[in-house]
Design a protein around this motif. Structure first.
Motif, PDB file in Angstrom:
ATOM      1  N   ALA A  44      13.896  -3.439   6.063  1.00 43.35           N
ATOM      2  CA  ALA A  44      14.381  -2.787   4.843  1.00 43.35           C
ATOM      3  C   ALA A  44      15.092  -1.480   5.152  1.00 43.35           C
ATOM      4  N   ARG A  53      18.642  -6.058   3.899  1.00 44.98           N
ATOM      5  CA  ARG A  53      17.846  -4.886   3.500  1.00 44.98           C
ATOM      6  C   ARG A  53      17.339  -5.046   2.069  1.00 44.98           C
ATOM      7  N   GLN A  54      18.197  -5.560   1.192  1.00 40.67           N
ATOM      8  CA  GLN A  54      17.797  -5.763  -0.203  1.00 40.67           C
ATOM      9  C   GLN A  54      16.657  -6.777  -0.296  1.00 40.67           C
ATOM     10  N   ARG A  57      13.486  -5.123   0.938  1.00 38.74           N
ATOM     11  CA  ARG A  57      12.965  -4.168  -0.048  1.00 38.74           C
ATOM     12  C   ARG A  57      12.320  -4.875  -1.220  1.00 38.74           C
ATOM     13  N   THR A  60       8.883  -5.716  -0.357  1.00 35.51           N
ATOM     14  CA  THR A  60       7.947  -4.609  -0.169  1.00 35.51           C
ATOM     15  C   THR A  60       7.640  -3.919  -1.492  1.00 35.51           C
ATOM     16  N   ARG A  61       7.917  -4.578  -2.609  1.00 36.30           N
ATOM     17  CA  ARG A  61       7.596  -3.974  -3.901  1.00 36.30           C
ATOM     18  C   ARG A  61       6.096  -3.706  -3.970  1.00 36.30           C
ATOM     19  N   ALA A  72       5.090   0.487   2.156  1.00 35.04           N
ATOM     20  CA  ALA A  72       6.191   1.080   1.403  1.00 35.04           C
ATOM     21  C   ALA A  72       5.966   2.575   1.233  1.00 35.04           C
ATOM     22  N   LEU A  77      10.015   3.730   1.030  1.00 38.90           N
ATOM     23  CA  LEU A  77      11.109   2.850   0.646  1.00 38.90           C
ATOM     24  C   LEU A  77      11.573   3.181  -0.764  1.00 38.90           C
ATOM     25  N   ARG A  85      18.709   2.174  -3.171  1.00 39.25           N
ATOM     26  CA  ARG A  85      18.327   0.814  -2.793  1.00 39.25           C
ATOM     27  C   ARG A  85      19.523   0.002  -2.298  1.00 39.25           C
TER      28      ARG A  85
END
Length: 87
Positions: A44, A53-54, A57, A60-61, A72, A77, A85
């Protein structure tokens, strides 16, 4: 996920193909091991392709998994709505 599977996922994360790297992230996302979360967070932050990367991410919420929440927070992040983002 055992260490052999994580090693295979790491190998796929080094692939020149963004789609293969995203598939590897999907495999890592189903695992609740801290090593998997570290690899996702690293992607990420450092992958050369913004779509990878998106994807990392989104995996990794913090609301998805406690392991991801720790990772995170540790790597700070950007949140889902953050303009950062999409860099």
């Amino acid at each position: 996920m055992n260490s052999i599977a994580i090693n295979i996922a790491e190998e796929f994360l080094r692939s020149p193909s963004p789609q293969i790297r995203k598939n590897s992230l999907a495999a890592l996302a189903v695992d609740d091991e801290e090593e998997s979360a570290k690899l996702i967070a690293e992607s990420a932050l450092t992958d050369e392709d913004w779509t990878v990367r998106q994807r990392a991410r989104s995996d990794t919420r913090p609301d998805q998994c406690p392991v991801r929440r720790r990772c995170a927070r540790r790597h700070r992040l950007p949140s889902a709505g953050s303009p950062e983002r999409f860099r």
